[in-house]
Design a protein around this motif. Structure first.
Motif, PDB file in Angstrom:
ATOM      1  N   THR A  15       4.563  14.380  15.611  1.00 17.31           N
ATOM      2  CA  THR A  15       3.529  13.426  16.029  1.00 17.31           C
ATOM      3  C   THR A  15       4.010  11.995  15.774  1.00 17.31           C
ATOM      4  OG1 THR A  15       1.817  15.041  15.480  1.00 17.31           O
ATOM      5  CG2 THR A  15       1.102  12.755  15.668  1.00 17.31           C
ATOM      6  N   GLY A  16       4.556  11.769  14.593  1.00 18.10           N
ATOM      7  CA  GLY A  16       5.006  10.427  14.224  1.00 18.10           C
ATOM      8  C   GLY A  16       6.105   9.918  15.134  1.00 18.10           C
ATOM      9  N   VAL A  17       7.096  10.757  15.336  1.00 17.18           N
ATOM     10  CA  VAL A  17       8.246  10.360  16.150  1.00 17.18           C
ATOM     11  C   VAL A  17       7.806  10.086  17.600  1.00 17.18           C
ATOM     12  CG1 VAL A  17      10.338  11.343  17.161  1.00 17.18           C
ATOM     13  CG2 VAL A  17       9.972  11.506  14.721  1.00 17.18           C
ATOM     14  N   CYS A  18       6.935  10.972  18.116  1.00 13.76           N
ATOM     15  CA  CYS A  18       6.526  10.821  19.516  1.00 13.76           C
ATOM     16  C   CYS A  18       5.599   9.627  19.708  1.00 13.76           C
ATOM     17  CB  CYS A  18       5.854  12.095  20.017  1.00 13.76           C
ATOM     18  SG  CYS A  18       7.010  13.464  20.179  1.00 13.76           S
ATOM     19  N   LEU A  19       4.730   9.345  18.736  1.00 14.50           N
ATOM     20  CA  LEU A  19       3.847   8.180  18.890  1.00 14.50           C
ATOM     21  C   LEU A  19       4.642   6.878  18.735  1.00 14.50           C
ATOM     22  CD1 LEU A  19       0.538   9.410  17.158  1.00 14.50           C
ATOM     23  CD2 LEU A  19       0.954   9.067  19.608  1.00 14.50           C
ATOM     24  N   ALA A  20       5.690   6.914  17.921  1.00 13.48           N
ATOM     25  CA  ALA A  20       6.565   5.736  17.818  1.00 13.48           C
ATOM     26  C   ALA A  20       7.288   5.509  19.144  1.00 13.48           C
ATOM     27  CB  ALA A  20       7.569   5.925  16.682  1.00 13.48           C
ATOM     28  N   GLU A  21       7.739   6.591  19.723  1.00  7.14           N
ATOM     29  CA  GLU A  21       8.426   6.520  21.028  1.00  7.14           C
ATOM     30  C   GLU A  21       7.498   5.905  22.091  1.00  7.14           C
ATOM     31  OE1 GLU A  21      11.535   7.227  21.701  1.00  7.14           O
ATOM     32  OE2 GLU A  21      11.562   7.427  23.884  1.00  7.14           O
ATOM     33  N   ARG A  22       6.188   6.131  21.932  1.00  9.95           N
ATOM     34  CA  ARG A  22       5.194   5.572  22.855  1.00  9.95           C
ATOM     35  C   ARG A  22       4.869   4.107  22.554  1.00  9.95           C
ATOM     36  NH1 ARG A  22       2.960   8.539  27.331  1.00  9.95           N
ATOM     37  NH2 ARG A  22       4.136  10.455  27.159  1.00  9.95           N
ATOM     38  N   GLY A  23       5.511   3.545  21.554  1.00 13.14           N
ATOM     39  CA  GLY A  23       5.327   2.112  21.317  1.00 13.14           C
ATOM     40  C   GLY A  23       4.463   1.756  20.117  1.00 13.14           C
ATOM     41  N   HIS A  24       3.921   2.768  19.404  1.00 12.65           N
ATOM     42  CA  HIS A  24       3.129   2.455  18.210  1.00 12.65           C
ATOM     43  C   HIS A  24       4.066   2.225  17.014  1.00 12.65           C
ATOM     44  CE1 HIS A  24      -0.612   3.409  20.181  1.00 12.65           C
ATOM     45  NE2 HIS A  24      -0.227   4.631  20.474  1.00 12.65           N
ATOM     46  N   ASN A  25       3.539   1.497  16.008  1.00 13.48           N
ATOM     47  CA  ASN A  25       4.276   1.382  14.741  1.00 13.48           C
ATOM     48  C   ASN A  25       3.761   2.476  13.826  1.00 13.48           C
ATOM     49  OD1 ASN A  25       5.674  -1.008  15.480  1.00 13.48           O
ATOM     50  ND2 ASN A  25       3.727  -2.096  15.204  1.00 13.48           N
ATOM     51  N   VAL A  26       4.637   3.363  13.411  1.00 17.80           N
ATOM     52  CA  VAL A  26       4.193   4.548  12.672  1.00 17.80           C
ATOM     53  C   VAL A  26       4.858   4.622  11.300  1.00 17.80           C
ATOM     54  CG1 VAL A  26       4.057   7.078  12.727  1.00 17.80           C
ATOM     55  CG2 VAL A  26       3.945   5.794  14.871  1.00 17.80           C
ATOM     56  N   VAL A  27       4.030   4.921  10.284  1.00 21.61           N
ATOM     57  CA  VAL A  27       4.579   5.197   8.954  1.00 21.61           C
ATOM     58  C   VAL A  27       4.269   6.647   8.613  1.00 21.61           C
ATOM     59  CG1 VAL A  27       4.598   4.560   6.523  1.00 21.61           C
ATOM     60  CG2 VAL A  27       4.133   2.825   8.242  1.00 21.61           C
ATOM     61  N   CYS A  28       5.300   7.425   8.330  1.00 19.89           N
ATOM     62  CA  CYS A  28       5.120   8.822   7.925  1.00 19.89           C
ATOM     63  C   CYS A  28       5.111   8.886   6.403  1.00 19.89           C
ATOM     64  CB  CYS A  28       6.250   9.688   8.468  1.00 19.89           C
ATOM     65  SG  CYS A  28       6.105   9.966  10.230  1.00 19.89           S
ATOM     66  N   ILE A  29       4.129   9.607   5.863  1.00 26.36           N
ATOM     67  CA  ILE A  29       3.976   9.647   4.406  1.00 26.36           C
ATOM     68  C   ILE A  29       4.206  11.073   3.908  1.00 26.36           C
ATOM     69  CG2 ILE A  29       2.370   9.173   2.499  1.00 26.36           C
ATOM     70  CD1 ILE A  29       0.639   7.756   4.873  1.00 26.36           C
ATOM     71  N   ASP A  30       4.969  11.189   2.831  1.00 20.02           N
ATOM     72  CA  ASP A  30       5.136  12.508   2.216  1.00 20.02           C
ATOM     73  C   ASP A  30       5.323  12.336   0.719  1.00 20.02           C
ATOM     74  OD1 ASP A  30       5.998  15.384   3.797  1.00 20.02           O
ATOM     75  OD2 ASP A  30       6.186  15.293   1.610  1.00 20.02           O
ATOM     76  N   VAL A  31       4.894  13.348  -0.044  1.00 22.64           N
ATOM     77  CA  VAL A  31       5.086  13.286  -1.500  1.00 22.64           C
ATOM     78  C   VAL A  31       6.523  13.633  -1.873  1.00 22.64           C
ATOM     79  CG1 VAL A  31       2.719  13.744  -2.281  1.00 22.64           C
ATOM     80  CG2 VAL A  31       4.183  15.661  -1.626  1.00 22.64           C
ATOM     81  N   ASP A  32       7.224  14.299  -0.949  1.00 21.42           N
ATOM     82  CA  ASP A  32       8.584  14.750  -1.222  1.00 21.42           C
ATOM     83  C   ASP A  32       9.579  13.616  -0.913  1.00 21.42           C
ATOM     84  OD1 ASP A  32      11.074  15.939  -1.178  1.00 21.42           O
ATOM     85  OD2 ASP A  32      10.380  17.790  -0.231  1.00 21.42           O
ATOM     86  N   ARG A  33      10.077  13.009  -1.983  1.00 20.74           N
ATOM     87  CA  ARG A  33      10.958  11.844  -1.855  1.00 20.74           C
ATOM     88  C   ARG A  33      12.238  12.174  -1.059  1.00 20.74           C
ATOM     89  NH1 ARG A  33      12.015   6.924  -1.434  1.00 20.74           N
ATOM     90  NH2 ARG A  33      10.217   6.400  -2.664  1.00 20.74           N
ATOM     91  N   SER A  34      12.772  13.399  -1.269  1.00 19.52           N
ATOM     92  CA  SER A  34      14.029  13.734  -0.591  1.00 19.52           C
ATOM     93  C   SER A  34      13.804  13.819   0.931  1.00 19.52           C
ATOM     94  CB  SER A  34      14.616  15.035  -1.132  1.00 19.52           C
ATOM     95  OG  SER A  34      13.731  16.093  -0.897  1.00 19.52           O
ATOM     96  N   LYS A  35      12.640  14.297   1.330  1.00 18.92           N
ATOM     97  CA  LYS A  35      12.327  14.369   2.765  1.00 18.92           C
ATOM     98  C   LYS A  35      12.191  12.955   3.341  1.00 18.92           C
ATOM     99  CE  LYS A  35       9.710  18.117   4.666  1.00 18.92           C
ATOM    100  NZ  LYS A  35       8.345  18.601   4.863  1.00 18.92           N
ATOM    101  N   VAL A  36      11.519  12.093   2.583  1.00 20.13           N
ATOM    102  CA  VAL A  36      11.323  10.703   3.010  1.00 20.13           C
ATOM    103  C   VAL A  36      12.690  10.025   3.187  1.00 20.13           C
ATOM    104  CG1 VAL A  36      10.511   8.457   2.158  1.00 20.13           C
ATOM    105  CG2 VAL A  36       9.001  10.443   2.089  1.00 20.13           C
ATOM    106  N   ASP A  37      13.580  10.245   2.221  1.00 21.12           N
ATOM    107  CA  ASP A  37      14.920   9.639   2.299  1.00 21.12           C
ATOM    108  C   ASP A  37      15.676  10.155   3.515  1.00 21.12           C
ATOM    109  OD1 ASP A  37      14.377   8.233   0.047  1.00 21.12           O
ATOM    110  OD2 ASP A  37      15.457   9.574  -1.329  1.00 21.12           O
ATOM    111  N   MET A  38      15.550  11.457   3.731  1.00 25.70           N
ATOM    112  CA  MET A  38      16.250  12.071   4.859  1.00 25.70           C
ATOM    113  C   MET A  38      15.768  11.458   6.185  1.00 25.70           C
ATOM    114  SD  MET A  38      16.541  16.164   4.937  1.00 25.70           S
ATOM    115  CE  MET A  38      17.611  16.791   6.213  1.00 25.70           C
TER     116      MET A  38
END
Ligand code: UGA
Length: 451
Positions: A15-38
Motif C-alpha cells: 500500500t505504501g509503495v503504491c500510494l507513493a508511486e501515485r504521488g503521495h508522501n508516505v511514511v511506513c511505520i514499524d516496530v521492527d527496526r531491522s525492517k525499517v532499515d531494510m
C-alpha cells in the motif's frame, strides 16, 4: 497528500509503495527496526513481483520508513492501520490493531489539525466502530466523527500479484463513520479514475472483505467435493467437468466472432489439494466463529472448512493405492509455499500432507523453488533438496502440492521411470508418466489401480 501506514507487512508495504508511486508522501511505520532499515535502504523484506523496482524508485523521495509513530502521525493527514491479525483458536487476535489505534490516538491528543484513522487490516465486522474507535478515543481524549475521521478500507490484494492488484484495482471499498472521512479517502484514491467505488459504513466494508474471501473459499471446496465424487465414480475427470462448467454463460463473456472470455472467478473452480495462505482459511474460520458468537449457524462456511481440511487425506489416499504401507517409502513433496510465485508458507497444504506422510513412516524430501523454511517444526527429519533434479534422487513417489511452473519439467525429468506422480493440482499430463494419480480423477478398473 501526506499519509502514514502502521505495519510494513505485505499489505502495509505494498500500500505504501503504491500510494507513493501515485504521488503521495508516505511514511511506513514499524516496530521492527531491522525492517525499517531494510526498507530505507531500498530493499524489500518480502518476495513480491514488482516491489523492488517500485521501492527503489520511491524510497528517500516520496517514501520513508520509521519506528517513530507519533512523529509520522503528526506529519500526515491520514493513518492506515495495516498490522497483522493472527488467528488464535479460530478467532482473530485484535491485540495489534488495538495497540496501533491507541498509539495513533495518543499522537492525536495534541494534534491541532484534522486527521483520519483508517483500518486496512482484515477485521471482523464491527471492529472498527467498537474496538478501534474505543481505543483511539480513549487515548486521544477526542471523539471519532467529530474531532477525527474513522474509516475502513479493506485490501483485495492477491499475494504474488499484489502490486498489480493495487495498481489496477477492480473496486475500491471505502467505509467511513461520516462524510468527511469518505471525502478524505476519496482524495487518497482520486488518481484511480474509472474504478468502481463502494462508499459505505465501516461494518459493511469489513463484511465485504469477509464475504469476498468466503465466496472464493466456498467455490474451491465445492470443486473439491465434486472432484471426490468424480474419482469415486471412475473415468470422470474433474478437470473436464469443470471445463464444461466454466463454459456456462454465467462464467464467460462472449462476443460474436471472438473467443469466449472466461471470468477470472472460474480460476477458483479448479480442483486441488485445498486452499491455504494467510487469508482464506483464517477469514472463513473467523467469520464462522463470529456467527457462532452471534448465535447464527454458518453451515456453508463450516462445510467449506471441513472439505478443505480433508484434501490432504485425499492425496495420501492416492499414494496408498500404490503403497499399501508408506513405511520407509521415499516420497518427495514438491512445493512448500501455499501457492506459486510467493515464498509465503502460512497455512500451506504442504504441511498437513507432510505430517500425514511422516506419521505413516515415509522418508521425506521436499523442494520449493523459492520458499526457504528455517527450523519449521513440520520439516524436522525432512531432507530439503536444492533443486528439482536433486529432489527426485531416489524418489519412489512424488507429490505435487504447489502449482509452480518449474514442475512442468517433471515429464522430461521422469521420462521412462516408474516413479509414481501424485498430482495435487491437476497441472500435469497424466499420460506423460509411468504411474500417475491426480485429485478428482480415477480410471475405472477392476484392480482399482493405475499401474
Ligand atoms: C486471497 C484472495 O484471492 C484475494 O482477493 C484477497 O484479497 C486475499 O486473499 C486477502 O484476503 O488478502 P491469496 O490468499 O493471496 O488471496 O491467494 P489466492 O490466489 O486467492 O489463493 C488462495 C489459496 O487457494 C491458495 O492456496 C490456492 O492454491 C488455493 N486455490 C485457488 C485452490 O486450491 N483452488 C483454486 O481453484 C484456486
Amino acid at each position: 497528500m501526506n499519509l502514514s501506514i502502521v505495519g510494513t507487512g505485505y499489505v502495509g508495504l505494498v500500500t505504501g509503495v503504491c500510494l507513493a508511486e501515485r504521488g503521495h508522501n508516505v511514511v511506513c511505520i514499524d516496530v521492527d527496526r531491522s525492517k525499517v532499515d531494510m526498507i530505507n535502504a531500498g530493499k524489500a523484506p518480502i518476495h513480491e513481483a514488482g516491489l523492488p523496482e517500485l521501492l527503489s524508485r520511491n524510497i528517500g523521495r516520496r517514501l520513508t520508513a520509521t519506528t517513530d509513530l507519533a512523529r509520522a502521525v503528526h506529519d500526515s493527514e491520514v493513518t492506515f492501520i495495516a498490522v497483522g491479525t493472527p488467528a488464535v483458536d479460530g478467532r482473530i487476535d485484535l491485540r495489534y490493531v488495538e495497540a496501533a489505534a491507541a498509539e495513533v490516538g495518543q499522537a492525536l491528543r495534541d494534534k491541532g489539525s484534522y486527521h483520519a484513522l483508517v483500518v486496512k487490516s482484515t477485521v471482523i465486522p464491527g471492529t472498527t466502530d467498537t474496538v478501534v474507535r474505543r481505543s483511539a478515543e480513549r487515548a486521544s481524549g477526542k471523539k471519532a466523527g467529530e474531532d477525527f475521521g474513522l474509516g475502513m478500507n479493506p485490501e483485495f490484494l492477491t499475494e504474488g500479484r499484489a502490486i498489480e492488484d493495487f495498481t489496477n484495482p477492480d473496486r475500491i471499498v471505502l467505509g467511513g463513520i461520516d462524510e468527511r472521512t469518505h471525502d478524505v479517502l476519496s482524495a487518497v484514491y482520486a488518481s484511480f479514475t474509472g474504478v468502481p467505488r463502494v462508499f459505505t459504513n465501516n461494518a459493511t466494508a469489513e463484511m465485504i472483505k469477509y464475504a469476498a474471501n468466503s465466496l472464493l473459499a466456498t467455490m474451491i471446496s465445492f470443486t473439491n467435493e465434486i472432484g471426490r465424487l468424480c474419482s469415486a465414480v471412475g473415468d470422470v475427470d474433474v478437470v473436464d467437468v469443470m471445463r464444461g462448467v466454466h463454459q456456462s454463460l454465467y462464467l464467460t463473456t462472449r462476443q460474436l466472432g471472438r473467443e469466449p472470455v472466461t471470468a477470472s472467478i472460474a480460476s477458483f473452480l479448479e480442483a486441488g489439494c485445498g486452499f491455504g495462505g494467510s487469508c482464506l482459511p483464517k477469514d472463513v474460520t473467523a467469520l464462522a466463529a463470529q456467527g457462532e458468537q452471534l448465535g447464527v449457524p454458518t453451515p456453508m462456511l463450516r462445510a467449506t472448512l471441513e472439505v478443505n481440511a480433508g484434501q490432504p487425506d485425499e492425496l495420501v489416499a492416492l499414494l496408498s493405492r500404490h503403497f499399501p504401507s508408506l513405511n520407509q517409502v521415499r516420497v518427495t513433496v514438491l512445493g512448500l509455499a501455499f501457492k506459486p510465485d510467493t515464498d509465503d508458507l502460512r497455512e500451506s497444504p504442504a504441511f498437513p500432507v507432510i505430517r500425514r506422510l511422516r506419521s505413516a513412516g515415509a522418508r521425506l524430501t521436499a523442494f520449493d523453488p523459492i520458499a526457504r523454511p528455517h527450523n519449521h517444526p513440520d520439516l524436522q527429519g525432512v531432507r530439503l533438496a536444492s533443486s528439482l533434479e536433486d529432489s527426485l534422487h531416489g524418489a519412489e513417489a512424488v507429490v505435487l502440492v504447489t502449482r509452480w511452473a518449474e514442475f512442468n519439467r517433471l515429464p522430461q525429468l521422469l521420462a521412462g521411470s516408474k516413479v509414481l506422480v501424485v498430482d495435487g493440482r491437476r497441472v500435469l499430463d497424466r499420460n506423460s508418466f509411468g504411474a500417475y494419480e491426480g485429485i478428482g480423477w480415477r480410471r475405472a478398473s477392476t484392480s482399482g489401480s493405475e499401474q
